[in-house]
Design an enzyme around this catalytic site. Structure first.
Site, short mmCIF file in Angstrom:
data_model
loop_
_atom_site.label_atom_id
_atom_site.label_comp_id
_atom_site.label_asym_id
_atom_site.label_seq_id
_atom_site.Cartn_x
_atom_site.Cartn_y
_atom_site.Cartn_z
CB SER A 55 -8.38 -1.52 5.27
OG SER A 55 -8.95 -2.73 4.84
CD GLU A 103 -4.83 -0.02 3.56
OE1 GLU A 103 -4.43 -0.99 4.25
OE2 GLU A 103 -5.56 -0.15 2.57
NE ARG A 123 -3.67 -2.41 0.40
CZ ARG A 123 -3.33 -3.59 -0.15
NH1 ARG A 123 -2.27 -3.68 -0.95
NH2 ARG A 123 -4.05 -4.66 0.07
#
Ligand SMILES: Cc1cc2nc3c(=O)[nH]c(=O)nc-3n(C[C@H](O)[C@H](O)[C@H](O)COP(=O)(O)OP(=O)(O)OC[C@H]3O[C@@H](n4cnc5c(N)ncnc54)[C@H](O)[C@@H]3O)c2cc1C
Length: 319
Positions: free
Chosen positions: A239, A313, A174
């Site tokens: 998320s 995130e 990510r």
């Protein structure tokens, strides 16, 4: 980007950021510019250089991974949209596609499956754009953007357009050189050579030739799994935390949160989803402050319970 030489960027004043966020959070912003071609982006940079647009430029796609501030931003939100759908996504016979920054990921996944180009199926349930996925190295089910991406096209604030190979983008879990975090092992990343404030215009992607029925079956499996496990009908940012590398074997961030007894925990209108503990949902009127308070509380409880440090995130303005 699409051939739209005569199109001018549409500028709106005094909008609310919550309109441009999938979790419906965010105060006022001075201006919003919707961009769907390289020419429009060039014009935005030109207007900015002549002080015709307020504050910093904030780039976004669908706003499905950014937490905007309650107090708003004295600046300009540059939102990438697909524009002309036919030219915003151009396929070759060899299974390569150039997709523009504002192109939606679910549409890209469906089109790839229909054409028998494999590997794009995981994108079908990610409610973002090509630009957002290229920045975040979006992923699901063990697959990520960097598996597909060959290069990206960027525009610098002076209007120069460059193509950068995927190897130079510092892709990791990510992360990319555009996300502020990047794989530290990448010595010569694009970040070192690109001027600050450069923007992504599109990406060249490829996947193996695969039977369309196989792709469509996999795509359907991905979507069914999401419908069963994620609160898709409620506003969220997906998320909240990255999966930790140092947790107990096989434990995702969601499982750590759930087993710390935090499902249903809430701060005002923001709640840890009862369906998926790594999603915070806006149950109505939730704010950035409440989201941040809940995030800190959940991270602290997980640290106490498991000894694991969770990292966000989601992108947070000014964080
Ligand atoms: C229900 C739900 C499920 C999700 N599931 C997943 C998942 O499975 N996997 C996953 O990885 N993510 C998931 N997400 C998060 C999110 O959808 C992805 O990170 C997506 O890639 C973000 O795309 P976006 O267009 O919304 O980007 P935005 O949120 O608008 O932006 C993300 C970042 O990219 C930057 N950016 C966007 N476009 C450009 C551009 N053209 N040039 C330069 N910078 C740009 C922004 O400034 C910001 O820093 C989910 C979100 C939701 C709401």
């Amino acid at each position: 980007m699409g051939a739209s030489l005569t199109r001018r960027p549409r500028i709106r004043s005094r909008e609310r950021l919550s309109r441009y966020s999938s979790i419906r959070i965010g105060g006022p912003i001075s201006s919003v510019v919707c961009v769907s071609s390289a020419e429009e982006m060039e014009e935005v940079f030109d207007l900015k250089s002549r002080n015709k647009l307020p504050g910093p430029l904030v780039f976004s796609g669908r706003g499905s991974n950014i937490l905007f501030p309650d107090q708003g931003i004295e600046g300009t939100l540059v939102r990438f949209e697909p524009g002309d759908w036919a030219s915003a996504c151009r396929w070759t016979e060899e299974g390569e596609v150039y997709a523009e920054a504002g192109y939606p990921l679910p549409a890209l996944a469906r089109e790839a499956a229909r054409r028998g180009v494999g590997g794009f199926e995981f994108l079908s349930g990610i409610p973002g754009t090509v630009g957002g996925a290229a920045v975040m190295n979006a992923g699901a089910g063990g697959r990520e953007w960097s598996d597909l991406c060959k290069s990206v096209t960027v525009m610098t604030p002076s209007g120069t357009v460059e193509t950068i190979s995927a190897e130079r983008l510092g892709y990791g879990y990510r992360t990319s050189c555009f996300s502020g975090r990047q794989d530290q092992s990448m010595a010569a990343s694009a970040q070192e050579s690109l001027p600050r404030g450069s923007v992504l215009l599109g990406a060249l992607l490829s996947g193996p030739c695969t039977a369309p029925e196989v792709c469509l079956a996999l795509l359907t499996r991905h979507l069914d799994y999401r419908k069963r496990t994620q609160p898709l009908e409620e506003p969220s940012l997906g998320s909240v935390f990255r999966n930790p590398g140092d947790g107990p074997e096989g434990y995702t961030a969601g499982r750590l949160i759930e087993e710390a007894g935090l499902k249903g925990e809430r701060r005002g209108g923001i709640m840890v989803s009862l369906r998926h503990a790594n999603f915070f949902v806006n149950t109505g009127g939730g704010s950035e402050r409440e989201f941040r308070d809940l995030l800190e509380y959940v991270a602290q409880r997980v640290r106490e319970h498991w000894g694991v440090v969770l990292e966000p995130e989601v992108r947070m303005w000014n964080a």
